[in-house]
Design a protein around this motif. Structure first.
Motif, short mmCIF file in Angstrom:
data_model
loop_
_atom_site.label_atom_id
_atom_site.label_comp_id
_atom_site.label_asym_id
_atom_site.label_seq_id
_atom_site.Cartn_x
_atom_site.Cartn_y
_atom_site.Cartn_z
N UNK A 190 -4.56 1.23 -8.69
CA UNK A 190 -4.10 1.10 -10.26
C UNK A 190 -3.71 2.13 -11.03
N UNK A 191 -4.20 3.53 -10.36
CA UNK A 191 -3.74 4.59 -11.08
C UNK A 191 -2.34 4.86 -11.21
N UNK A 192 -1.84 5.33 -9.28
CA UNK A 192 -0.59 4.98 -8.64
C UNK A 192 0.35 4.06 -9.28
N UNK A 193 -0.33 2.88 -9.44
CA UNK A 193 1.03 1.86 -9.50
C UNK A 193 1.27 2.53 -11.45
N UNK A 194 0.66 2.67 -11.77
CA UNK A 194 0.72 3.02 -13.39
C UNK A 194 1.44 4.07 -13.72
N UNK A 195 1.28 5.63 -12.83
CA UNK A 195 1.77 6.87 -12.59
C UNK A 195 3.14 6.61 -12.46
N UNK A 196 3.61 6.02 -11.05
CA UNK A 196 4.63 5.27 -10.15
C UNK A 196 4.33 6.85 -9.31
N UNK B 102 -4.85 -5.10 -13.39
CA UNK B 102 -4.33 -4.02 -14.67
C UNK B 102 -5.62 -5.32 -15.76
N UNK B 103 -5.15 -6.82 -15.17
CA UNK B 103 -5.87 -7.66 -15.51
C UNK B 103 -7.33 -7.48 -16.59
#
Length: 298
Positions: free
Chosen positions: A10-16, A69-70
């Motif tokens: 999640x952190x990687x997907x959020x930060x890109x 995210x949910x």
């Protein structure tokens, strides 16, 4: 799925970016990369397209990111509810009590509570059924008897009696009964003795019916009884706390009343330190003190 791997994904997907995600998580880029690869292998799916400018989610990655995210939002909401145990009064508070007490006594007083705590969201659950507080069917209860469930903090608030009331207009038309024997000449407005209610009320109605009452109006809750009495339909069996808020009601046969019905506030032991519970408890106790004082001054 491993929650640590999902958290890192999640952190990687959020930060890109692996690097930026590592900074947020206080992990090295290589450690983050290993966890993402391990998650992809466990799912047998590619979650990111890797290119020179960073990472882009694949279709499968988008699906997983929507889910994490949910989950993150729900965890943040839960954390907010936990924080209110130590900080501010806000969030949802589910209050259960009887239809009569909730409609006729509690609800009219709630504006004062909202003035103090505008971010509080109260859900009133009005029913005669006793909800299971330890199983979190509600957060706090006001009950017309001492709770028997374990692991509850309980406080006696006051005692209520069922008494007889009528409107001034009804009494002007039909006269004031001089004794209980006269009750048979009047229309009796009350709850059906088979309806869910406190035993004291049912016993009083049963006693009154022995005086050959010729006309009755049966209602399944006190709000309906009050409306009928206020519209001059007869003499009603109502809780005495109404006399404070409805001055047009006239007490009939003052010697006729039920035994005392104790009123308790209760909430689960696990919510002992909740600021929401404390705010509601203190508010109700202050209103009870004001109610008692006004009753003494009448």
């Amino acid at each position: 799925m491993d929650w640590d791997k999902l958290r890192i994904f999640h952190a990687v997907a959020d930060a890109g970016s692996l690097t930026h995600a590592g900074d947020v998580l206080h992990l090295s880029q290589s450690a983050v990369s290993r966890q993402v690869r391990a998650l992809e292998e466990s799912l047998n799916a590619t979650l990111f397209h890797r290119h020179a400018r960073g990472l882009i989610l694949t279709e499968q990655g988008e699906l997983l990111f929507d889910a994490t995210r949910a989950m993150t939002k729900r965890l943040d909401a839960a954390a907010a509810r936990i924080r209110d145990s130590e900080e501010e009064v806000f969030g949802q508070l589910r209050v259960t009590t009887t239809i009569g007490l909730g409609t006729l006594w509690l609800a009219p007083r709630l504006p004062k509570l909202y003035e103090q705590y505008p971010d509080l969201n109260i859900e009133l659950m009005l029913e005669e059924r006793v909800l299971d507080l330890p199983m979190r069917e509600a957060d706090v209860a006001i009950r017309m008897k001492e709770p028997s469930q374990a692991d509850l903090i309980r406080k006696r608030l006051m005692a209520v009696r069922m008494q007889l009331f009528a409107s001034k207009e009804y009494l002007e038309r039909n006269g004031m009964p001089a004794s209980i024997e006269d009750i048979g000449e009047h229309r009796l407005v009350c709850q059906n003795t088979n309806a869910p209610q406190v035993g004291a009320s049912s016993n009083l109605v049963g006693h009154l019916m022995t005086y050959d009452v010729k006309s009755t109006l049966m209602v399944n809750n006190y709000f309906g009884v009050l409306q009928a009495v206020a519209n001059h339909l007869g003499i009603g069996v109502l809780p005495n706390y109404l006399s404070q808020d409805f001055p047009n009601l006239v007490r009939v046969l003052p010697d006729v009343q039920s035994v005392e019905v104790p009123v308790y506030l209760a909430y689960p032991e696990e919510l002992r330190h909740s600021k929401r519970i404390a705010a509601f408890r203190d508010f109700v106790q202050e209103e009870i003190i004001a109610y008692r004082k006004q009753m003494r001054d009448q």
